[in-house]
Design an enzyme around this catalytic site. Sequence first.
Site, PDB file in Angstrom:
ATOM      1  N   TRP A 147       0.834  -1.218   0.000  1.00  0.00           N
ATOM      2  CA  TRP A 147       0.000   0.000   0.000  1.00  0.00           C
ATOM      3  C   TRP A 147       0.858   1.253   0.000  1.00  0.00           C
ATOM      4  CZ3 TRP A 147      -5.040   1.973   0.786  1.00  0.00           C
ATOM      5  CH2 TRP A 147      -5.117   3.250   1.360  1.00  0.00           C
TER       6      TRP A 147
ATOM      7  N   ASP B 247       0.212   9.165   0.741  1.00  0.00           N
ATOM      8  CA  ASP B 247       0.784  10.480   0.386  1.00  0.00           C
ATOM      9  C   ASP B 247       2.202  10.465  -0.199  1.00  0.00           C
ATOM     10  OD1 ASP B 247      -1.282  10.737   2.159  1.00  0.00           O
ATOM     11  OD2 ASP B 247      -0.212  11.997   3.568  1.00  0.00           O
TER      12      ASP B 247
ATOM     13  N   GLU C 289      -4.776  18.658   6.601  1.00  0.00           N
ATOM     14  CA  GLU C 289      -3.602  17.787   6.514  1.00  0.00           C
ATOM     15  C   GLU C 289      -2.648  18.303   5.427  1.00  0.00           C
ATOM     16  OE1 GLU C 289      -4.888  13.447   7.907  1.00  0.00           O
ATOM     17  OE2 GLU C 289      -5.607  13.848   5.900  1.00  0.00           O
TER      18      GLU C 289
END
Length: 491
Positions: free
Chosen positions: A37, A40, A222
Amino acid sequence: MDISDKLRNARRFEEEALQKKEFVRKPDFHICAPTGWINDPNGFSEYKNEKHLFFQYHPYDTSWGPMHWGHMKTKDFIKWEQLPVALAPDMPYDSLGCFSGSAVEWNGEHILFYTGVKKEKDINGYIKEYQIQCIAVGDGTNYKKLAQNPVVDENLIPAGGNLIDFRDPKAWIEGEYIYFVVGNRGKDNSGQILMYRSKNLEEWEYVGILDQCNNRYGKMWECPDFFELDGQHILIVSPQEMQAEEYRFHAGDGTIYISGEYDKDSHNFIEKEIQTLDHGLDFYAPQTMLTSDHRRILIAWMQSWSYTMFGIEDGFSGMMTLPRELTIKDGILYQSPVSELEHYRTNKVTITQYEAKEEYEILPKLQGRIMDMEVMVSGESYSEFHMKIAADDTFFTELIYDKTKNRFIFSRFHSHLREDIPNERKVDLMGDQETLKMRIIMDRYSVEIFFNDGEQVFTSLIKTPIDIDGVYIKTIGKAYVDICKYDINVE
Ligand code: FRU
């Protein structure tokens, strides 16, 4: 260099996985998870004349888990070289994960800034997760965490600031200082962007609050990024829990940019214009870098948190967008595919002033799933233009331009999906579309559409089988279509 067992295991696991697996669905020229996986982009930077990209990485599984930093580098943003895993969650202060961050070249070294996530008892004895800022220093392959870590923790957070949401430092160098901005949750439980600086990596000073969400544009902000471009300052953030506003902002996780004026002495930032950065279904947590030839380049995670399109059956989950060059015109942030892509164009096909029919018809020479295609639509009396891509008689992704409303609609309802995920989105286009201009970049399972030279962008994934590759068009009313299409070949 001595490395921890956790890092050694991750490196070995990645290497073995790459040797034994065949990934049928991987893109050709977009970064994607080596195995497992990714989310960002992190540490997007130039170091010793090469461009590096790190990313949030859980190599062991196609779902999110304890975050490592994966690593790749490139000379041209198109062909990437795999490097060994850079960071593993192997210290008490980052044992729950090495979260997002950034990188700069400084005194000949490559400095990584990241958020360490640790577990600790709060004053009532409850176990809590805390986020603090850390640094690792390296040579482009191996990185050593500073003995002084964490460099910014509860002692440097302003009153009301929350240590549970305190993440994603984005650093840059200015004069004798290294600065970073970082996302935080403030007194009102919504986002605030804090600023810190240091002259030596070890001693940090709290500078102030750069900007605040004030419960507008979502909640927690974020992955902040802050930079100067064409005489303006731009703050990019990825807000969680956005509320939809017409077709300007969609519900859930979004990405916005705030252009404004910044006073370098007082560190005061005055917001001027706030816009969506990318309107698509799969785009989050972008990060920018400045190249040595002074281009500001952006890359983002080509996915979002609410669902995943790729997973166990693919052996990997997560891709990045194509790197995009940013410019500003009349206060609006433009994004265009890095010019390096043009070196890989082949098989040019052009169609000129074609009068589209009112029934869908296939454009035979245009088929493909790895392409760079520019489409221009003009005509005074048409009301709608429709295009199907990755299409055959049954399956397709539809791009619709409703000229009467100046609105674009993207629909992947019939793209072969078997999941009830967000499948359609509408966007009100800016300005007056005398000629609608779309540049469509496809790389097997991704579609990135740049409107009017990048004034607005729409990024989405599709999961249509790769042999379904037709392009069809139709109009309502009389429209003339110009198309210039290339295949992209990176072999
Ligand atoms: C954004 C994010 C960051 C965090 C990282 C964790 O997508 O939630 O805020 O650092 O992902 O993987």
